[in-house]
Design a protein around this motif. Structure first.
Motif, PDB file in Angstrom:
ATOM      1  N   GLN A 350      45.073  44.040  51.764  1.00 28.89           N
ATOM      2  CA  GLN A 350      44.446  45.364  52.329  1.00 28.89           C
ATOM      3  C   GLN A 350      45.204  46.565  51.844  1.00 28.89           C
ATOM      4  OE1 GLN A 350      43.998  45.815  56.613  1.00 28.89           O
ATOM      5  NE2 GLN A 350      41.920  46.223  56.111  1.00 28.89           N
ATOM      6  N   THR A 351      46.747  46.727  52.201  1.00 33.72           N
ATOM      7  CA  THR A 351      47.423  47.913  51.660  1.00 33.72           C
ATOM      8  C   THR A 351      47.183  48.047  50.213  1.00 33.72           C
ATOM      9  OG1 THR A 351      48.971  47.246  53.361  1.00 33.72           O
ATOM     10  CG2 THR A 351      49.549  49.043  51.802  1.00 33.72           C
ATOM     11  N   GLN A 352      47.208  47.353  49.338  1.00 35.23           N
ATOM     12  CA  GLN A 352      47.055  47.360  48.003  1.00 35.23           C
ATOM     13  C   GLN A 352      45.738  47.968  47.805  1.00 35.23           C
ATOM     14  OE1 GLN A 352      47.961  44.014  45.529  1.00 35.23           O
ATOM     15  NE2 GLN A 352      49.147  43.033  46.781  1.00 35.23           N
ATOM     16  N   GLU A 353      44.615  47.399  48.340  1.00 34.37           N
ATOM     17  CA  GLU A 353      43.133  47.828  48.173  1.00 34.37           C
ATOM     18  C   GLU A 353      42.974  49.429  48.616  1.00 34.37           C
ATOM     19  OE1 GLU A 353      40.806  44.826  49.772  1.00 34.37           O
ATOM     20  OE2 GLU A 353      41.204  43.587  48.223  1.00 34.37           O
ATOM     21  N   LYS A 354      43.625  49.736  49.575  1.00 35.27           N
ATOM     22  CA  LYS A 354      43.553  51.171  50.160  1.00 35.27           C
ATOM     23  C   LYS A 354      44.344  51.944  49.463  1.00 35.27           C
ATOM     24  CE  LYS A 354      43.091  49.897  55.255  1.00 35.27           C
ATOM     25  NZ  LYS A 354      41.827  50.675  55.436  1.00 35.27           N
ATOM     26  N   LEU A 355      45.243  51.604  48.803  1.00 38.77           N
ATOM     27  CA  LEU A 355      46.096  52.570  47.920  1.00 38.77           C
ATOM     28  C   LEU A 355      45.286  52.808  46.547  1.00 38.77           C
ATOM     29  CD1 LEU A 355      49.823  51.523  48.352  1.00 38.77           C
ATOM     30  CD2 LEU A 355      48.956  53.649  48.442  1.00 38.77           C
ATOM     31  N   ILE A 356      44.532  51.634  46.113  1.00 37.96           N
ATOM     32  CA  ILE A 356      43.978  51.750  44.830  1.00 37.96           C
ATOM     33  C   ILE A 356      42.819  52.743  44.923  1.00 37.96           C
ATOM     34  CG2 ILE A 356      42.400  50.344  43.374  1.00 37.96           C
ATOM     35  CD1 ILE A 356      44.423  48.101  43.422  1.00 37.96           C
ATOM     36  N   ASN A 357      42.134  52.517  46.096  1.00 35.10           N
ATOM     37  CA  ASN A 357      40.956  53.119  46.685  1.00 35.10           C
ATOM     38  C   ASN A 357      41.401  54.722  46.716  1.00 35.10           C
ATOM     39  OD1 ASN A 357      39.320  51.165  46.792  1.00 35.10           O
ATOM     40  ND2 ASN A 357      39.198  51.282  48.909  1.00 35.10           N
ATOM     41  N   TRP A 358      42.417  55.025  47.111  1.00 37.04           N
ATOM     42  CA  TRP A 358      43.009  56.465  47.523  1.00 37.04           C
ATOM     43  C   TRP A 358      43.304  57.198  46.074  1.00 37.04           C
ATOM     44  CZ3 TRP A 358      42.674  60.881  48.848  1.00 37.04           C
ATOM     45  CH2 TRP A 358      43.623  61.932  49.276  1.00 37.04           C
ATOM     46  N   GLY A 359      43.901  56.194  45.278  1.00 35.85           N
ATOM     47  CA  GLY A 359      44.391  56.664  43.668  1.00 35.85           C
ATOM     48  C   GLY A 359      43.265  57.045  43.110  1.00 35.85           C
ATOM     49  N   TYR A 360      42.284  56.311  43.332  1.00 38.61           N
ATOM     50  CA  TYR A 360      40.589  56.540  42.443  1.00 38.61           C
ATOM     51  C   TYR A 360      39.949  57.713  43.114  1.00 38.61           C
ATOM     52  CZ  TYR A 360      35.808  55.503  41.442  1.00 38.61           C
ATOM     53  OH  TYR A 360      34.519  55.090  40.882  1.00 38.61           O
ATOM     54  N   VAL A 361      40.175  57.877  44.338  1.00 38.69           N
ATOM     55  CA  VAL A 361      39.539  59.040  44.821  1.00 38.69           C
ATOM     56  C   VAL A 361      40.200  60.496  44.571  1.00 38.69           C
ATOM     57  CG1 VAL A 361      38.804  60.290  46.963  1.00 38.69           C
ATOM     58  CG2 VAL A 361      38.479  57.774  46.998  1.00 38.69           C
ATOM     59  N   VAL A 362      41.231  60.415  44.760  1.00 34.60           N
ATOM     60  CA  VAL A 362      42.077  61.716  44.526  1.00 34.60           C
ATOM     61  C   VAL A 362      41.931  62.277  42.955  1.00 34.60           C
ATOM     62  CG1 VAL A 362      44.362  60.718  44.427  1.00 34.60           C
ATOM     63  CG2 VAL A 362      44.039  62.922  45.277  1.00 34.60           C
ATOM     64  N   CYS A 363      42.096  61.150  42.078  1.00 38.02           N
ATOM     65  CA  CYS A 363      42.046  61.063  40.646  1.00 38.02           C
ATOM     66  C   CYS A 363      40.550  61.882  40.435  1.00 38.02           C
ATOM     67  CB  CYS A 363      42.404  60.034  40.050  1.00 38.02           C
ATOM     68  SG  CYS A 363      42.023  59.883  37.995  1.00 38.02           S
ATOM     69  N   ASP A 364      39.586  61.339  40.878  1.00 36.09           N
ATOM     70  CA  ASP A 364      38.345  61.740  40.612  1.00 36.09           C
ATOM     71  C   ASP A 364      38.176  63.123  41.017  1.00 36.09           C
ATOM     72  OD1 ASP A 364      35.166  61.303  40.249  1.00 36.09           O
ATOM     73  OD2 ASP A 364      35.491  61.952  42.237  1.00 36.09           O
ATOM     74  N   ALA A 365      38.863  63.728  42.064  1.00 37.68           N
ATOM     75  CA  ALA A 365      38.679  64.923  42.718  1.00 37.68           C
ATOM     76  C   ALA A 365      39.403  65.998  41.722  1.00 37.68           C
ATOM     77  CB  ALA A 365      39.074  64.963  43.945  1.00 37.68           C
ATOM     78  N   ALA A 366      40.464  65.510  41.414  1.00 34.99           N
ATOM     79  CA  ALA A 366      41.445  66.204  40.419  1.00 34.99           C
ATOM     80  C   ALA A 366      40.602  66.576  39.109  1.00 34.99           C
ATOM     81  CB  ALA A 366      42.818  65.723  40.234  1.00 34.99           C
ATOM     82  N   MET A 367      40.214  65.504  38.411  1.00 35.25           N
ATOM     83  CA  MET A 367      39.440  65.624  37.278  1.00 35.25           C
ATOM     84  C   MET A 367      38.344  66.522  37.293  1.00 35.25           C
ATOM     85  SD  MET A 367      41.419  64.066  34.960  1.00 35.25           S
ATOM     86  CE  MET A 367      40.173  63.690  33.753  1.00 35.25           C
ATOM     87  N   MET A 368      37.268  66.129  38.365  1.00 31.90           N
ATOM     88  CA  MET A 368      36.143  67.043  38.579  1.00 31.90           C
ATOM     89  C   MET A 368      36.584  68.534  38.745  1.00 31.90           C
ATOM     90  SD  MET A 368      33.542  64.832  38.360  1.00 31.90           S
ATOM     91  CE  MET A 368      33.069  63.175  38.005  1.00 31.90           C
ATOM     92  N   SER A 369      37.469  68.836  39.550  1.00 31.49           N
ATOM     93  CA  SER A 369      37.825  70.188  39.890  1.00 31.49           C
ATOM     94  C   SER A 369      38.657  70.968  38.893  1.00 31.49           C
ATOM     95  CB  SER A 369      38.797  70.092  41.116  1.00 31.49           C
ATOM     96  OG  SER A 369      38.324  69.569  42.051  1.00 31.49           O
ATOM     97  N   HIS A 370      38.984  70.177  37.988  1.00 32.66           N
ATOM     98  CA  HIS A 370      40.242  70.990  36.846  1.00 32.66           C
ATOM     99  C   HIS A 370      40.051  70.629  35.429  1.00 32.66           C
ATOM    100  CE1 HIS A 370      41.831  73.172  40.323  1.00 32.66           C
ATOM    101  NE2 HIS A 370      42.195  71.932  40.845  1.00 32.66           N
ATOM    102  N   VAL A 371      39.571  69.701  35.048  1.00 32.60           N
ATOM    103  CA  VAL A 371      39.553  69.086  33.876  1.00 32.60           C
ATOM    104  C   VAL A 371      38.189  68.936  33.078  1.00 32.60           C
ATOM    105  CG1 VAL A 371      40.355  67.052  32.436  1.00 32.60           C
ATOM    106  CG2 VAL A 371      41.733  67.831  34.040  1.00 32.60           C
TER     107      VAL A 371
END
Length: 392
Positions: A350-371
């Protein structure tokens, strides 16, 4: 006087005089930098890669530069690259070839067993035991020669730190190198050994040694004052020198995508005085300082227009991005994941899945905002959590 294989990080410092030689143009393809941080970073980066793949940006990469836990992720990605089955820029075999092996690794504790076995058996180092675990679960007998050629994919650079010279020691398919010592071409070095050196976190998993005598030295590279260093390399974690994996991408690439799964040092009113815990505390201080300086330089370069790209971190507040995206993650909840220990210890599913989810979400926000351009943003598949059952 040797020429550093990678430019100094400070963008305000002029490069050394090259006479009539012109500085080559930077590669327009983005470079992805994967930080250290043990299994926590390894799995956080999986989520970031997941979203980059959906956005068809994984296939655009010109370089993947990594340290420590990030090098485990990078090593798996590099070894699997030829089998990812890209269609229209999206790897169809990403889950099978990248996600599953790394999740299996995260479910396998390495550090404690390596320390105990390495300490108990003669002629077997702790770093050797870590490398054996990587070989068994991830890389087999693969060597650096099994990473993609430059014409077939990005250049994968796995970074360690030389305990001998204090310089960065990089492993890649074309060569391994320390700019003081020189380059060794077409290295027949096990990928497991390179990743073990990159993730040899001091004091317990360090040092790691690489035999250089059997490698082909590139005559004229390095400094002759270091000729006697060409027999073996004594290495420690790449994050000791550069915890963002930034340096080897800085000189060569215009666009930098930086994924930071590293931890943060908490304040301690009464730090321990016994030498073991005191050494660990001081090492954390050094790590925190290196990370802070690198991040400050990176963000300053973005703001000054010296580089394009973006940064996302495991401790980032999603609300700080101009376009945080449709998936809301309260900062206090993401910080719980960021506080997972920097270990190579077994991680719950469950910790793995939460970490993957968080990496996915924050990467999306960074790419959408600046790239991403407005056209790319409108055409991008909407973000959805890789593991809905885990949530955030």
């Amino acid at each position: 006087m040797p020429v550093d294989l990678d430019a100094r990080l400070d963008p305000t410092v002029a490069p050394p005089d090259r006479g009539d030689r012109q500085r080559p143009a930077r590669d327009p393809r983005p470079a992805l930098c994967l930080s250290g941080g043990g299994y926590r970073a390894m799995i956080f980066h999986v989520g970031a890669l997941w979203r980059l793949n959906e956005l068809a940006w994984l296939s655009r990469l010109g370089r993947v530069s990594s340290v420590s836990g990030g090098s485990i992720t990078a090593g798996v990605l590099g070894l699997a690259w030829k089998d990812l089955a890209f269609e229209r820029g999206v790897a169809k075999a990403f889950d099978e070839k990248v996600v599953r092996p790394l999740r299996t690794m995260a479910g396998t504790g390495v550090d404690v067993s390596a320390v105990l076995t390495g300490a108990a058996l003669p002629f077997v180092s702790i770093a050797d035991r870590v490398a054996s675990a990587y070989e068994e679960h991830l890389f087999g007998k693969a060597t650096l020669r099994d990473l993609p050629r430059d014409e077939d994919g990005p250049r994968f650079v796995v970074n360690a730190t030389s305990v001998q010279t204090g310089a960065l020691f990089r492993f890649s398919r074309p060569y391994v190198a320390d700019y003081h010592v020189g380059r060794f071409l077409d290295p027949d070095v096990r990928l497991a050994d390179a990743v073990a050196a990159s993730s040899a976190f001091p004091p317990f998993l360090s040092p790691s040694e690489v035999d250089l005598k059997k490698l082909h030295y590139d005559r004229g590279s390095g400094d002759e004052a270091y000729a006697h260093f060409r027999a073996r390399a004594v290495l420690t974690d790449g994050g000791v020198y550069d915890n963002l994996g930034l340096e080897t991408a800085w000189k060569r690439h215009e666009m930098l995508l930086v994924s930071d799964g590293g931890g943060a040092m908490a304040a301690d009113e009464s730090p321990a005085h016994d030498w073991v815990r005191h050494v660990v505390r001081v090492l954390n201080l050094i790590d925190n300082q290196v990370r802070s300086l690198r991040k400050r330089t990176l963000v300053g370069a973005f703001e000054a227009g010296v580089r394009s790209g973006t940064y996302w971190g495991i401790r980032t507040n999603l609300a700080d991005y101009p376009k945080p995206g449709p998936i809301s993650v309260p900062h206090d909840r993401s910080l719980l994941l960021a506080n997972e220990p920097t270990r190579l210890a077994r991680m719950a599913e469950q910790t793995q899945e939460k970490l993957i989810n968080w990496g996915y979400v924050v990467c999306d926000a960074a790419m959408m905002s600046h790239v991403l351009s407005p056209e790319e943003t409108s055409a991008a598949p909407p973000p959805k959590l890789p593991y809905l059952r885990a949530g955030m």
